[in-house]
Design a protein around this motif. Structure first.
Motif, PDB file in Angstrom:
ATOM      1  N   ARG A 166     -32.905 116.617 105.398  1.00 16.47           N
ATOM      2  CA  ARG A 166     -32.366 115.506 106.198  1.00 16.47           C
ATOM      3  C   ARG A 166     -32.166 115.891 107.644  1.00 16.47           C
ATOM      4  N   TYR A 167     -32.449 117.140 107.986  1.00 17.20           N
ATOM      5  CA  TYR A 167     -32.372 117.619 109.377  1.00 17.20           C
ATOM      6  C   TYR A 167     -30.941 117.632 109.910  1.00 17.20           C
ATOM      7  N   PHE A 168     -29.956 117.864 109.055  1.00 17.46           N
ATOM      8  CA  PHE A 168     -28.560 117.873 109.507  1.00 17.46           C
ATOM      9  C   PHE A 168     -28.357 118.837 110.678  1.00 17.46           C
ATOM     10  N   ASN A 202     -39.694 112.770 115.474  1.00 16.79           N
ATOM     11  CA  ASN A 202     -40.074 111.408 115.105  1.00 16.79           C
ATOM     12  C   ASN A 202     -41.530 111.345 114.608  1.00 16.79           C
ATOM     13  N   ARG A 203     -42.119 110.169 114.600  1.00 20.22           N
ATOM     14  CA  ARG A 203     -43.362 109.975 113.846  1.00 20.22           C
ATOM     15  C   ARG A 203     -44.624 109.995 114.707  1.00 20.22           C
ATOM     16  N   ILE A 204     -45.701 110.489 114.078  1.00 19.52           N
ATOM     17  CA  ILE A 204     -47.044 110.368 114.659  1.00 19.52           C
ATOM     18  C   ILE A 204     -47.870 109.613 113.620  1.00 19.52           C
ATOM     19  N   THR A 258     -46.768 111.698 110.176  1.00 13.91           N
ATOM     20  CA  THR A 258     -46.083 112.978 110.410  1.00 13.91           C
ATOM     21  C   THR A 258     -44.674 112.667 110.887  1.00 13.91           C
ATOM     22  N   LEU A 259     -43.682 113.375 110.337  1.00 17.26           N
ATOM     23  CA  LEU A 259     -42.299 113.203 110.798  1.00 17.26           C
ATOM     24  C   LEU A 259     -41.730 114.560 111.207  1.00 17.26           C
ATOM     25  N   HIS A 260     -41.098 114.590 112.391  1.00 15.46           N
ATOM     26  CA  HIS A 260     -40.314 115.743 112.841  1.00 15.46           C
ATOM     27  C   HIS A 260     -41.080 117.066 112.756  1.00 15.46           C
ATOM     28  N   GLY A 261     -42.354 117.033 113.172  1.00 17.74           N
ATOM     29  CA  GLY A 261     -43.119 118.276 113.295  1.00 17.74           C
ATOM     30  C   GLY A 261     -43.918 118.653 112.072  1.00 17.74           C
ATOM     31  N   ASN A 285     -32.356 116.651 118.972  1.00 19.30           N
ATOM     32  CA  ASN A 285     -31.359 117.183 118.044  1.00 19.30           C
ATOM     33  C   ASN A 285     -30.990 116.086 117.056  1.00 19.30           C
ATOM     34  N   HIS A 286     -30.809 116.492 115.801  1.00 24.03           N
ATOM     35  CA  HIS A 286     -30.623 115.515 114.730  1.00 24.03           C
ATOM     36  C   HIS A 286     -29.217 115.604 114.120  1.00 24.03           C
ATOM     37  N   SER A 287     -28.193 115.652 114.964  1.00 23.38           N
ATOM     38  CA  SER A 287     -26.819 115.677 114.432  1.00 23.38           C
ATOM     39  C   SER A 287     -26.437 114.316 113.880  1.00 23.38           C
ATOM     40  N   THR A 289     -44.318 101.136 108.284  1.00 18.39           N
ATOM     41  CA  THR A 289     -44.243 102.592 108.088  1.00 18.39           C
ATOM     42  C   THR A 289     -43.420 103.245 109.198  1.00 18.39           C
ATOM     43  N   MET A 290     -42.705 102.428 109.938  1.00 13.25           N
ATOM     44  CA  MET A 290     -41.769 102.888 110.987  1.00 13.25           C
ATOM     45  C   MET A 290     -42.461 103.393 112.255  1.00 13.25           C
ATOM     46  N   ILE A 291     -43.719 102.997 112.441  1.00 13.00           N
ATOM     47  CA  ILE A 291     -44.424 103.341 113.677  1.00 13.00           C
ATOM     48  C   ILE A 291     -44.233 102.194 114.668  1.00 13.00           C
ATOM     49  N   PHE A 310     -29.966 100.529 111.397  1.00 15.26           N
ATOM     50  CA  PHE A 310     -30.643 100.944 112.634  1.00 15.26           C
ATOM     51  C   PHE A 310     -31.453 102.204 112.366  1.00 15.26           C
ATOM     52  N   ASP A 311     -32.689 102.186 112.782  1.00 14.66           N
ATOM     53  CA  ASP A 311     -33.543 103.375 112.798  1.00 14.66           C
ATOM     54  C   ASP A 311     -34.610 103.085 113.845  1.00 14.66           C
ATOM     55  N   HIS A 312     -34.160 102.914 115.070  1.00 12.99           N
ATOM     56  CA  HIS A 312     -35.026 102.389 116.132  1.00 12.99           C
ATOM     57  C   HIS A 312     -34.844 103.171 117.427  1.00 12.99           C
ATOM     58  N   VAL A 361     -33.800 107.001 122.969  1.00 10.78           N
ATOM     59  CA  VAL A 361     -32.853 107.537 121.993  1.00 10.78           C
ATOM     60  C   VAL A 361     -33.090 106.815 120.672  1.00 10.78           C
ATOM     61  N   GLN A 362     -33.251 107.590 119.600  1.00 13.11           N
ATOM     62  CA  GLN A 362     -33.387 107.013 118.266  1.00 13.11           C
ATOM     63  C   GLN A 362     -31.981 106.833 117.715  1.00 13.11           C
ATOM     64  N   PHE A 363     -31.591 105.590 117.522  1.00 11.10           N
ATOM     65  CA  PHE A 363     -30.279 105.309 116.924  1.00 11.10           C
ATOM     66  C   PHE A 363     -30.520 105.097 115.448  1.00 11.10           C
ATOM     67  N   TYR A 364     -29.986 106.009 114.640  1.00 14.95           N
ATOM     68  CA  TYR A 364     -30.258 106.023 113.199  1.00 14.95           C
ATOM     69  C   TYR A 364     -28.918 106.027 112.478  1.00 14.95           C
ATOM     70  N   THR A 365     -28.721 105.072 111.574  1.00 16.24           N
ATOM     71  CA  THR A 365     -27.417 104.945 110.911  1.00 16.24           C
ATOM     72  C   THR A 365     -27.437 105.540 109.490  1.00 16.24           C
ATOM     73  N   ASN A 418     -29.458 105.622 107.088  1.00 22.35           N
ATOM     74  CA  ASN A 418     -29.795 104.639 106.050  1.00 22.35           C
ATOM     75  C   ASN A 418     -30.316 105.285 104.776  1.00 22.35           C
ATOM     76  N   PHE A 419     -30.924 106.477 104.927  1.00 21.76           N
ATOM     77  CA  PHE A 419     -31.592 107.081 103.776  1.00 21.76           C
ATOM     78  C   PHE A 419     -30.748 108.140 103.078  1.00 21.76           C
ATOM     79  N   LEU A 420     -29.509 108.350 103.529  1.00 24.14           N
ATOM     80  CA  LEU A 420     -28.612 109.187 102.725  1.00 24.14           C
ATOM     81  C   LEU A 420     -28.198 108.327 101.533  1.00 24.14           C
ATOM     82  N   LEU A 425     -27.752 109.952 117.296  1.00 25.52           N
ATOM     83  CA  LEU A 425     -28.268 109.510 118.598  1.00 25.52           C
ATOM     84  C   LEU A 425     -29.251 110.593 119.036  1.00 25.52           C
ATOM     85  N   GLU A 426     -30.505 110.438 118.596  1.00 23.06           N
ATOM     86  CA  GLU A 426     -31.511 111.473 118.813  1.00 23.06           C
ATOM     87  C   GLU A 426     -32.210 111.186 120.134  1.00 23.06           C
ATOM     88  N   THR A 427     -31.796 111.889 121.180  1.00 23.27           N
ATOM     89  CA  THR A 427     -32.407 111.667 122.495  1.00 23.27           C
ATOM     90  C   THR A 427     -33.806 112.277 122.479  1.00 23.27           C
TER      91      THR A 427
HETATM   92  C1  BGC Z   1     -35.790 108.996 111.359  1.00 18.82           C
HETATM   93  C2  BGC Z   1     -35.453 108.462 109.987  1.00 18.82           C
HETATM   94  C3  BGC Z   1     -35.522 109.607 109.030  1.00 18.82           C
HETATM   95  C4  BGC Z   1     -34.574 110.680 109.475  1.00 18.82           C
HETATM   96  C5  BGC Z   1     -34.756 111.900 108.615  1.00 18.82           C
HETATM   97  C6  BGC Z   1     -34.760 109.986 111.725  1.00 18.82           C
HETATM   98  O1  BGC Z   1     -35.048 110.514 112.974  1.00 18.82           O
HETATM   99  O2  BGC Z   1     -35.899 107.984 112.314  1.00 18.82           O
HETATM  100  O3  BGC Z   1     -36.363 107.457 109.604  1.00 18.82           O
HETATM  101  O4  BGC Z   1     -35.235 109.207 107.729  1.00 18.82           O
HETATM  102  O5  BGC Z   1     -34.813 111.040 110.788  1.00 18.82           O
HETATM  103  O6  BGC Z   1     -33.596 112.495 108.353  1.00 18.82           O
END
Ligand code: BGC
Length: 339
Positions: A64-66, A75-77, A99-102, A169-171, A201-203, A236-238, A275-279, A281-283, A303-305
């Motif tokens: 979850r990238y805590f 983020n996504r490619i 691709t997500l987060h590398g 940073n994914h705090s 697909t969140m792109i 929010f995941d935008h 900034v990716q504002f993510y609440t 949602n997937f926990l 708040l992922e700048t």
């Molecule tokens: C993404 C979420 C994803 C989460 C992973 C966020 O940056 O936007 O869709 O689930 O990272 O922990």
């Protein structure tokens, strides 16, 4: 005056503690994770306001990238591919078709080299040419400094070949104290005139849509609980747009989150264009966090700048390429106060 100390955290990992009278932050050399941020409420109660784990094993297994630094491209490619100077890059597909987060093993899983700096710690890493499909040997560093109530993250990178890059940073924050069930009583404002709508697909679709008249208008503080009910999907995941493509490098006030019951306030500013504002949602309550707490949906906000997602495939988005001879440089400030 900031106190900086280090200790072992498992066999190969260190935990650095940065401490001022107002705030204490713990940083791991694994993934540059911000393990804890402890700060006072208006009544003087000290709580840790970031989600995570007590032990190293949690961070090693974490998906979850805590608290982590995410890269080479946060983020996504789209489709796990892009064309760079005429050559197609094939990247890990680790999130639906994207691709997500590398990719499968991102910068969050590397053990970084740490050196003390005035008021903080500098963590560095060399990502080899071809790492997870990304070209160029990338020398990357992040310096965390704590001054009073402000934690600063300074990112720098240089490459030997042109590469996409997007460091963030994914705090996960909960200003009531981590482990509190939800963030519904938090008030949020984000200083953005527009946001990026996404496909299923969140792109990002490529449209830059004005927030005016939509649930994404957070320019004035809103209570997050009721607002979450108006947002399509699980929350929010935008990406919120902080700057337009081609705008000069400049630090901007980004967001303010207030938790009135504790009086805690987090303010964020950054030089990044989004900034990716993510609440969170997937926990889903399945993983066991600090003190065995099960983190559920909406139990935190991020708040992922960062740059805009999929910028490498979208000519109209801010440039996400780093070329040899250039220096990637971004800064984000997190300030923890009370009302
Ligand atoms: C993404 C979420 C994803 C989460 C992973 C966020 O940056 O936007 O869709 O689930 O990272 O922990």
């Amino acid at each position: 005056m900031t106190q900086v100390t280090r200790e072992h955290f498992g066999e190969n990992v260190e935990k650095w503690t940065l401490q001022t009278p107002q705030v204490s932050a713990e940083i791991l050399t694994l993934g540059c994770v911000i393990k804890s941020v402890s700060c006072q409420s208006k009544d003087g109660q000290v709580d840790d306001v970031v989600l995570g784990y007590d032990h190293l094993e949690g961070y090693v297994a974490d998906r979850r990238y805590f608290g982590a630094l995410v890269g080479r491209v946060a983020n996504r490619i789209a489709g796990g591919r892009c064309v760079l100077e005429g050559t197609e890059l094939r990247l890990d597909v680790n999130n639906g078709p994207n691709t997500l987060h590398g990719g499968l093993i991102g910068f969050n899983k590397a053990v970084w080299h740490a050196e003390p700096v005035n008021g903080g710690v500098c963590l560095s890493h060399v990502s080899p040419d071809g790492d997870r499909g990304f070209p160029g040997e990338l020398h990357v560093s992040i310096t965390y400094r704590l001054q009073g109530e402000t934690l600063t993250a300074n990112y720098e990178a240089q490459t030997t070949k042109t590469t996409p890059i997007n460091l963030s940073n994914h705090s996960y924050f909960n200003l009531a104290g981590q482990g509190t069930a939800d963030i519904y009583d938090h008030e949020v404002s984000i200083n953005a005139q527009s946001y990026l709508p996404v496909d299923d697909t969140m792109i990002p679709t490529g449209e830059v849509r004005a927030v005016e008249g939509t649930p994404f208008d957070l320019r004035k503080a809103v209570l997050i609980g009721p607002r979450l009910k108006e947002v399509p999907g699980p929350g929010f995941d935008h990406t919120f747009c902080l700057a337009s493509p081609g705008d000069p490098w400049k630090e901007r006030h980004t967001a303010r989150v207030c938790h009135p019951p504790s009086g805690r306030v987090l303010e964020v500013s950054t030089s990044q264009p989004g900034v990716q504002f993510y609440t969170a949602n997937f926990l889903d309550g399945s993983l066991s966090g600090k003190a065995g707490v099960r983190y559920g949906p909406h139990s935190a906000f991020c708040l992922e700048t960062q740059n805009w997602p999929d910028a490498v495939n979208k000519a109209s988005f801010p440039d996400s390429l780093l070329r040899p001879g250039e220096k990637y440089q971004h800064v984000t400030h997190y300030t923890f106060t009370t009302i």
